[in-house]
Motif scaffolding. Structure first.
Motif, PDB file in Angstrom:
ATOM      1  N   TYR A  79       0.851  -1.191   0.000  1.00 48.05           N
ATOM      2  CA  TYR A  79       0.000   0.000   0.000  1.00 48.05           C
ATOM      3  C   TYR A  79       0.884   1.237   0.000  1.00 48.05           C
ATOM      4  CZ  TYR A  79      -3.277   3.616   1.366  1.00 48.05           C
ATOM      5  OH  TYR A  79      -4.015   4.769   1.404  1.00 48.05           O
ATOM      6  N   HIS A  92     -10.198   7.942   3.509  1.00 53.31           N
ATOM      7  CA  HIS A  92      -9.546   6.685   3.859  1.00 53.31           C
ATOM      8  C   HIS A  92      -8.027   6.785   3.909  1.00 53.31           C
ATOM      9  CE1 HIS A  92     -13.475   4.860   3.374  1.00 53.31           C
ATOM     10  NE2 HIS A  92     -13.551   5.344   2.146  1.00 53.31           N
ATOM     11  N   ARG A  95      -7.976   4.862   7.413  1.00 52.52           N
ATOM     12  CA  ARG A  95      -8.778   3.647   7.549  1.00 52.52           C
ATOM     13  C   ARG A  95      -9.065   2.983   6.214  1.00 52.52           C
ATOM     14  NH1 ARG A  95      -8.364   2.457  12.898  1.00 52.52           N
ATOM     15  NH2 ARG A  95      -8.670   4.330  14.132  1.00 52.52           N
ATOM     16  N   GLU A  96      -9.065   1.647   6.244  1.00 56.39           N
ATOM     17  CA  GLU A  96      -9.438   0.899   5.051  1.00 56.39           C
ATOM     18  C   GLU A  96     -10.947   0.966   4.869  1.00 56.39           C
ATOM     19  OE1 GLU A  96      -6.395  -2.723   4.427  1.00 56.39           O
ATOM     20  OE2 GLU A  96      -7.591  -2.864   6.257  1.00 56.39           O
ATOM     21  N   GLU A 100     -11.929  -1.882   0.084  1.00 57.66           N
ATOM     22  CA  GLU A 100     -10.547  -2.372   0.200  1.00 57.66           C
ATOM     23  C   GLU A 100     -10.501  -3.723   0.912  1.00 57.66           C
ATOM     24  OE1 GLU A 100      -7.319   0.837   0.914  1.00 57.66           O
ATOM     25  OE2 GLU A 100      -9.169   1.667   1.753  1.00 57.66           O
ATOM     26  N   LYS A 104      -9.055  -7.272  -0.674  1.00 61.25           N
ATOM     27  CA  LYS A 104      -8.056  -8.138  -0.051  1.00 61.25           C
ATOM     28  C   LYS A 104      -8.587  -9.571   0.091  1.00 61.25           C
ATOM     29  CE  LYS A 104      -7.009  -5.886   3.713  1.00 61.25           C
ATOM     30  NZ  LYS A 104      -6.309  -5.515   4.967  1.00 61.25           N
ATOM     31  N   ARG A 149      -2.662   2.680   9.112  1.00 58.95           N
ATOM     32  CA  ARG A 149      -2.677   1.773   7.960  1.00 58.95           C
ATOM     33  C   ARG A 149      -1.861   0.510   8.197  1.00 58.95           C
ATOM     34  NH1 ARG A 149      -5.788   1.491   3.218  1.00 58.95           N
ATOM     35  NH2 ARG A 149      -6.928   3.451   3.114  1.00 58.95           N
ATOM     36  N   ILE A 152      -3.633  -3.284  11.840  1.00 60.03           N
ATOM     37  CA  ILE A 152      -4.854  -3.829  11.266  1.00 60.03           C
ATOM     38  C   ILE A 152      -5.372  -4.996  12.101  1.00 60.03           C
ATOM     39  CG2 ILE A 152      -5.879  -4.891   9.220  1.00 60.03           C
ATOM     40  CD1 ILE A 152      -4.972  -2.038   8.769  1.00 60.03           C
TER      41      ILE A 152
END
Length: 567
Positions: A79, A92, A95-96, A100, A104, A149, A152
């Motif tokens: 990323y 974003h 935050r995802e 997104e 994934k 980021r 997670i």
């Protein structure tokens, strides 16, 4: 050379070094095949999405028979915030988004599907082979972005597992986190795999014999940083909402899955790395991951999984339903070896251990709600935190958390021990059993003179400690300690410091094994002080799948086996 019997050729090649085998490759076709097999060059393949064609070509012929271990690394592209468009970054940057997360999941699923299709093509219609398949969770590179980021707690999900082909050649499956990542120190993020994927994948291997995992699945286990900003970031690595959901999803998967009847070995580590699992501050309020249930569904599902096993090595946050249902009974007709490392916290947010003077005995877990999940858009708090760090920098100095829970909390621990004793008494083939928990004493200001009190607890209070109970059947080298723990009698080792069980609980443990055989009981260990806690190294060696217990053929790669003391 062409006239030599193949059996003789195989024996000759089996005696040669790898360098010598290079010379026999060209002697004849018989020597070529035997040399390739004896060299071991083709027994293991490190597979990823970029070399699947090479893998398929290499093993499309005779070499398929040589293959024993496929190690597959999942990859999620890095990323880079500079590559994102401005409209996206407006919401974003930290935050995802749900999109997104879906992307994934799709990438994860596509790579698993590609792996299965490749092995299926090599199998053909024969399903021959005896493979161990190890799947590694991805570690993602994160550049030019804030720490949100990299921290997670969302999980990677396997979509539509029913579409995967069944693979008869896979006899052993492991799913692992490939390494420890400290996201505040590195430009990396460990992407956690949804626990239900373990079950969904295992169900696709009709001849599976061994199931293993080494995955982060904790709560409150992130480093205790000195600065509030670092602590705030790190909590996003371990939010209780996604953790609760993945445990519940695992339980639902077990309830609905038909696991292979051939499964006999399980080595499931949900406390990896132990250095993180024991880092927890003992004053920390923990989430109630069981919710309104009277028992923990995740623990109960592990009991269902273990019913037909011969050997089980487990490390988990669990409650009494792990071993015995809250109503009814259960039997373990085949279980011979069981070693359970239980975390000192419970799924409901309580603690199996408290302080020496009762400190922390009555702690209760908090409810998991909407606020227990990471937001899917940036918040004003996120922006304020990023601005603060931009101005002042990020202090990632780690401080010691308070660790004072070294005395059993009978109200919580006794039901767990009762379940273990009942379950063990329903294991007619049991040879060895161990139930233990790693402990730490680093009380700091929790007690006036913690150092002096620590010396009352253990000879070496500043080192990793343990609490546990071990059973060894007659005429058995318990946990394969050669020359030790062997007796014609049943044996119980109470390595529990000054704690003693109630008469009722003591009687239940006495029913383990053939009651017509004498039971010898040992209280404490002389080397550590009979009424003091031992060092953890006593239990670290009780690894069913370690070098001291070679009875199991899995895992084939000895890199899985760790002999050193857990730190």
């Amino acid at each position: 050379m062409n006239n030599l019997p193949q059996e003789l050729v195989e024996r000759v090649c089996g005696l040669l070094t790898r360098d010598d085998l290079k010379n026999t490759l060209t002697l004849s076709r018989s020597f070529q095949y035997a040399s390739e097999r004896a060299s071991g060059v083709y027994t293991t393949f490190d597979l990823k999405s970029s070399n699947i064609k090479e893998f398929t070509k290499l093993y499309a012929g005779r070499r398929w028979a040589y293959l024993r271990h496929v190690r597959y690394q999942i990859h999620i592209p890095s990323y880079d915030a500079t590559a994102a468009d401005e409209e996206h970054l407006a919401k974003h940057n930290c935050r995802e988004s749900s999109q997104e997360l879906q992307e994934k999941d799709q990438l994860f699923t596509e790579q698993i599907k590609s792996l299965f299709d490749s092995i299926k093509a090599l199998e053909g219609n024969s399903s021959e082979g005896k493979l161990q398949l190890t799947i590694y969770a991805p570690i993602r590179e994160v550049h030019e972005s804030c720490s949100h980021r990299k921290c997670i707690s969302w999980r990677l999900h396997l979509l539509s597992p029913e579409s995967l082909p069944r693979l008869g050649s896979v006899r052993a499956l492991r799913i692992e986190d490939p390494g420890i990542v400290y996201p505040l120190e590195d430009n990396k993020s460990l992407l956690k795999v949804d626990l239900r994927a373990i079950v969904d994948l295992a169900a696709k291997f009709p001849r599976l014999e061994y199931l293993g995992c080494k995955l982060f699945a904790g709560s409150g286990w992130t480093p205790y940083y000195n600065s509030e900003a670092a602590r705030t970031y790190s909590r996003d690595c371990d939010r209780p909402g996604p953790l609760r959901d993945t445990r519940l999803d695992f339980a639902k998967a077990i309830e609905n899955a038909t696991l292979p009847s051939t499964l006999r070995e399980a080595q499931l580590d949900f406390l990896w790395p132990m250095s993180s699992a024991e880092r927890i501050d003992h004053d920390e309020q923990l989430p109630n991951l069981a919710g309104a249930n009277t028992y923990d569904p995740f623990s109960s599902s592990l009991r269902s999984l273990s019913h037909g096993l011969r050997r089980l090595e487990l490390k988990a946050v669990a409650d009494a339903s792990l071993l015995w249902p809250s109503d009814g009974s259960v039997s373990y007709p085949n279980l011979e070896s069981i070693c359970i490392l239980f975390h000192m916290s419970t799924p409901a947010g309580r603690w199996y251990f408290g302080g020496p003077d009762g400190l922390g005995h009555d702690a209760e877990g908090f409810s998991v709600n909407e606020g227990s999940y990471p937001p899917l858009e940036d918040t004003t708090d996120d922006e304020a935190l990023d601005e603060e760090v931009d101005d002042d920098g990020l202090n990632i100095e780690v401080v010691n958390s308070k660790q004072f829970r070294v005395r059993p909390n009978d109200d919580v621990l006794s039901p767990f021990l009762t379940a273990f004793a009942k379950a063990a008494s329903e294991m007619p083939k049991l040879k060895e059993a161990c139930l233990w928990s790693p402990l730490r004493w680093q009380a700091g200001d929790s007690y006036g003179n913690s150092d002096e009190m620590g010396k009352d607890l253990s000879k070496w209070p500043d080192r990793p400690l343990a609490w546990g109970i071990t059973y060894i059947a007659p005429q058995t080298f318990g946990f394969h300690f050669e020359g030790q723990h062997f007796s014609h009698s049943r044996q119980l080792f109470w390595t529990t410091g000054p704690w003693r069980p109630s008469d009722e609980l003591h009687d239940l443990f006495g029913r383990i094994g053939d009651q017509s055989t004498e039971l010898l009981q040992y209280w404490g260990l002389d080397n550590y002080g009979r009424d003091k806690l031992p060092l953890r190294e006593v239990f670290d060696q009780f690894q069913i799948y370690g070098r001291r217990h070679p009875a199991c053929a899995w895992p084939v790669d000895k890199s899985f086996i760790v002999h050193k003391t857990l730190q």
